[in-house]
Design a protein around this motif. Sequence first.
Motif, PDB file in Angstrom:
ATOM      1  N   PHE A  28      21.856  28.281 -34.970  1.00  0.00           N
ATOM      2  CA  PHE A  28      22.778  27.736 -33.980  1.00  0.00           C
ATOM      3  C   PHE A  28      22.836  28.646 -32.767  1.00  0.00           C
ATOM      4  O   PHE A  28      22.682  29.852 -32.876  1.00  0.00           O
TER       5      PHE A  28
ATOM      6  N   TYR B  89      25.763  29.211 -29.812  1.00  0.00           N
ATOM      7  CA  TYR B  89      27.098  28.899 -29.318  1.00  0.00           C
ATOM      8  C   TYR B  89      27.301  29.571 -27.962  1.00  0.00           C
ATOM      9  O   TYR B  89      26.737  30.640 -27.699  1.00  0.00           O
TER      10      TYR B  89
ATOM     11  N   LEU C  33      34.503  29.320 -29.033  1.00  0.00           N
ATOM     12  CA  LEU C  33      33.060  29.073 -29.015  1.00  0.00           C
ATOM     13  C   LEU C  33      32.779  27.578 -29.054  1.00  0.00           C
ATOM     14  O   LEU C  33      33.451  26.823 -29.756  1.00  0.00           O
TER      15      LEU C  33
ATOM     16  N   PHE D 177      25.987  33.289 -28.211  1.00  0.00           N
ATOM     17  CA  PHE D 177      25.840  33.829 -29.559  1.00  0.00           C
ATOM     18  C   PHE D 177      24.842  32.998 -30.351  1.00  0.00           C
ATOM     19  O   PHE D 177      24.944  31.768 -30.392  1.00  0.00           O
TER      20      PHE D 177
ATOM     21  N   GLY E 131      22.819  30.260 -40.671  1.00  0.00           N
ATOM     22  CA  GLY E 131      23.467  29.846 -41.897  1.00  0.00           C
ATOM     23  C   GLY E 131      22.403  29.561 -42.933  1.00  0.00           C
ATOM     24  O   GLY E 131      21.291  29.120 -42.592  1.00  0.00           O
TER      25      GLY E 131
ATOM     26  N   LYS F 230      28.732  29.463 -44.721  1.00  0.00           N
ATOM     27  CA  LYS F 230      29.010  30.667 -43.951  1.00  0.00           C
ATOM     28  C   LYS F 230      27.947  30.880 -42.876  1.00  0.00           C
ATOM     29  O   LYS F 230      26.765  30.658 -43.084  1.00  0.00           O
ATOM     30  N   LEU F 231      28.421  31.366 -41.722  1.00  0.00           N
ATOM     31  CA  LEU F 231      27.545  31.717 -40.617  1.00  0.00           C
ATOM     32  C   LEU F 231      27.562  33.219 -40.406  1.00  0.00           C
ATOM     33  O   LEU F 231      28.599  33.857 -40.548  1.00  0.00           O
TER      34      LEU F 231
ATOM     35  N   PHE G  65      26.721  35.833 -37.312  1.00  0.00           N
ATOM     36  CA  PHE G  65      26.523  35.813 -35.871  1.00  0.00           C
ATOM     37  C   PHE G  65      25.799  37.062 -35.384  1.00  0.00           C
ATOM     38  O   PHE G  65      25.933  38.149 -35.952  1.00  0.00           O
ATOM     39  N   GLY G  66      25.062  36.892 -34.296  1.00  0.00           N
ATOM     40  CA  GLY G  66      24.541  38.029 -33.575  1.00  0.00           C
ATOM     41  C   GLY G  66      25.648  38.662 -32.738  1.00  0.00           C
ATOM     42  O   GLY G  66      26.777  38.163 -32.682  1.00  0.00           O
ATOM     43  N   THR G  67      25.299  39.753 -32.059  1.00  0.00           N
ATOM     44  CA  THR G  67      26.301  40.501 -31.298  1.00  0.00           C
ATOM     45  C   THR G  67      26.554  39.913 -29.913  1.00  0.00           C
ATOM     46  O   THR G  67      27.429  40.379 -29.196  1.00  0.00           O
ATOM     47  N   GLY G  68      25.789  38.901 -29.534  1.00  0.00           N
ATOM     48  CA  GLY G  68      26.058  38.209 -28.289  1.00  0.00           C
ATOM     49  C   GLY G  68      25.272  38.742 -27.104  1.00  0.00           C
ATOM     50  O   GLY G  68      24.901  39.920 -27.052  1.00  0.00           O
TER      51      GLY G  68
END
Lengths: 117, 114
Positions: B34, B36, B44, B90, B94, B101-102, B104-107
């Motif tokens: 994904f 976001y 998000l 981001f 999953g 649950k996902l 996430f990267g640090t953005g």
Amino acid sequence: NAGVTQTPKFQVLKTGQSMTLQCAQDMNHEYMSWYRQDPGMGLRLIHYSVGAGITDQGEVPNGYNVSRSTTEDFPLRLLSAAPSQTSVYFCASSRLAGASNTFYEQYFGPGTRLTVT
Amino acid sequence: AQSVTQLGSHVSVSEGALVLLRCNYSSSVPPYLFWYVQYPNQGLQLLLKYTSAATLVKGINGFEAEFKKSETSFHLTKPSAHMSDAAEYFCAVGSGGTASKLTFGTGTRLQVTL
């Protein structure tokens, strides 16, 4: 539909105080979760739930408590606030993957900005 | 275990230029991926998602991403940046199953300049 709602939008606590962040969704989603967002660290999962009465820990659960008595609501409790819990908190919900193993997108609330002094 | 790496915490492009935001993932099972977007002081919003139906995924606002299994990548692109694209992006992975649950990267914060 209101989607995912969170209250309050802002909160300032003193060290040691307790409080509850509220989260509600009106999409009948089974899965709900809480994340905290800190600069440079992305979103980290605190707790999640796959249905009423079922909760589990995520990546950073210490200092937080959750319960889920209804499908709609998933409150997050800070038991004794610490400065390290200063963060932006997001609640999210989605349909559960289920037997089809389809992964559904998560819908996010607008966030609660918490400062602990 | 699954993880996401986003290369570049800040990316700056000129308006009209190509946007390229990088995402590499690690997953022990076929992933769901994904992107976001987060605008200032907001939650998000889903841009697009990969769920194995097609390797090139088109999302909202002209963004698209290509899943490359050999490179374990899912980079986000847009041919021509607009000022309104300035936001934080981001990438998330999953692994399916009932937990949903996902991770996430640090953005990556995208800045668009005139």
